[in-house]
Design a protein around this motif. Structure first.
Motif, PDB file in Angstrom:
ATOM      1  N   UNK A  91       0.803  -1.387   0.082  1.00  0.00           N
ATOM      2  CA  UNK A  91       0.053  -0.035  -0.003  1.00  0.00           C
ATOM      3  C   UNK A  91       0.715   1.297  -0.005  1.00  0.00           C
ATOM      4  N   UNK A  92       1.987   1.292  -0.309  1.00  0.00           N
ATOM      5  CA  UNK A  92       2.919   2.443  -0.291  1.00  0.00           C
ATOM      6  C   UNK A  92       4.092   2.180  -1.483  1.00  0.00           C
ATOM      7  N   UNK A  93       4.774   3.285  -1.566  1.00  0.00           N
ATOM      8  CA  UNK A  93       6.085   3.337  -2.457  1.00  0.00           C
ATOM      9  C   UNK A  93       7.117   3.333  -1.831  1.00  0.00           C
ATOM     10  N   UNK A 128      14.364  -0.821   2.987  1.00  0.00           N
ATOM     11  CA  UNK A 128      13.515  -2.051   2.982  1.00  0.00           C
ATOM     12  C   UNK A 128      12.404  -1.852   3.952  1.00  0.00           C
ATOM     13  N   UNK A 129      12.541  -0.907   4.887  1.00  0.00           N
ATOM     14  CA  UNK A 129      11.515  -0.529   5.809  1.00  0.00           C
ATOM     15  C   UNK A 129      10.628   0.499   5.229  1.00  0.00           C
ATOM     16  N   UNK A 130      10.859   1.085   4.336  1.00  0.00           N
ATOM     17  CA  UNK A 130      10.065   2.136   3.632  1.00  0.00           C
ATOM     18  C   UNK A 130      10.420   3.642   4.217  1.00  0.00           C
ATOM     19  N   UNK A 131      11.559   3.522   4.456  1.00  0.00           N
ATOM     20  CA  UNK A 131      12.084   4.924   4.945  1.00  0.00           C
ATOM     21  C   UNK A 131      13.138   5.666   3.890  1.00  0.00           C
ATOM     22  N   UNK A 179      17.716   8.946   1.952  1.00  0.00           N
ATOM     23  CA  UNK A 179      18.212  10.436   1.843  1.00  0.00           C
ATOM     24  C   UNK A 179      16.950  11.339   2.589  1.00  0.00           C
ATOM     25  N   UNK A 180      17.380  11.552   3.883  1.00  0.00           N
ATOM     26  CA  UNK A 180      16.191  12.215   4.557  1.00  0.00           C
ATOM     27  C   UNK A 180      15.600  11.750   5.527  1.00  0.00           C
ATOM     28  N   UNK A 181      15.532  10.121   5.436  1.00  0.00           N
ATOM     29  CA  UNK A 181      14.734   9.407   6.571  1.00  0.00           C
ATOM     30  C   UNK A 181      13.517   9.804   7.022  1.00  0.00           C
ATOM     31  N   UNK A 182      12.425  10.013   5.989  1.00  0.00           N
ATOM     32  CA  UNK A 182      11.070  10.220   6.219  1.00  0.00           C
ATOM     33  C   UNK A 182      10.531   9.039   6.236  1.00  0.00           C
ATOM     34  N   UNK A 183       9.543   8.635   7.062  1.00  0.00           N
ATOM     35  CA  UNK A 183       8.879   7.270   6.855  1.00  0.00           C
ATOM     36  C   UNK A 183       7.872   7.340   5.904  1.00  0.00           C
ATOM     37  N   UNK A 184       7.300   5.862   5.572  1.00  0.00           N
ATOM     38  CA  UNK A 184       6.186   5.795   4.697  1.00  0.00           C
ATOM     39  C   UNK A 184       4.910   6.001   5.409  1.00  0.00           C
ATOM     40  N   UNK A 185       3.881   6.606   5.182  1.00  0.00           N
ATOM     41  CA  UNK A 185       2.760   6.804   5.931  1.00  0.00           C
ATOM     42  C   UNK A 185       1.625   5.818   5.377  1.00  0.00           C
TER      43      UNK A 185
END
Length: 115
Positions: A73-75, A98-101, A104-110
């Motif tokens: 459900x994410x990219x 691999x965890x969706x972060x 470069x910038x380390x923002x998580x997948x919502x």
């Protein structure tokens, strides 16, 4: 990600790849476009255009292995606008990817809860 190898290095191929390519096509891409031997002990990370699938190619001393992950459900946060054709990642950055972060910038997948 736990695999049967301890990679010497991890290379992220910035451009999107046709995911019909399997081991032979991806190893040829590594040799011809990156000018790196695919048998050098490194992991090579590829992404599809939709950014919901990753493939990781590596040599484990007995043959090639190909690992794939699909997000439902994410990219993936893929650095497609980066100037370099390849980025070298450390193990922690690979785990973040691999965890969706964003590596470069380390923002998580919502994620949104589905009702």
């Amino acid at each position: 990600m736990r695999m049967f190898v301890e990679p010497e290095s991890v290379y992220l191929y910035r451009d999107f790849v046709d995911f019909r390519k399997a081991i032979n096509g991806l190893s040829a891409l590594v040799e011809l476009e990156l000018d790196i031997s695919p048998k050098d002990g490194a992991l090579f990370v590829f992404c599809n255009k939709a950014k919901n699938k990753l493939k990781i190619l590596y040599w484990d001393r007995t043959g090639f292995a190909l690992w794939q992950k699909r997000l439902e459900k994410a990219r993936f946060k893929w650095p497609s606008q980066h100037a370099c054709e390849t980025l070298e990642l450390n193990e922690q950055q690979l785990n973040w990817l691999l965890s969706g972060y964003d590596v470069i910038g380390h923002s998580p997948v919502s994620y949104r809860a589905v009702s």
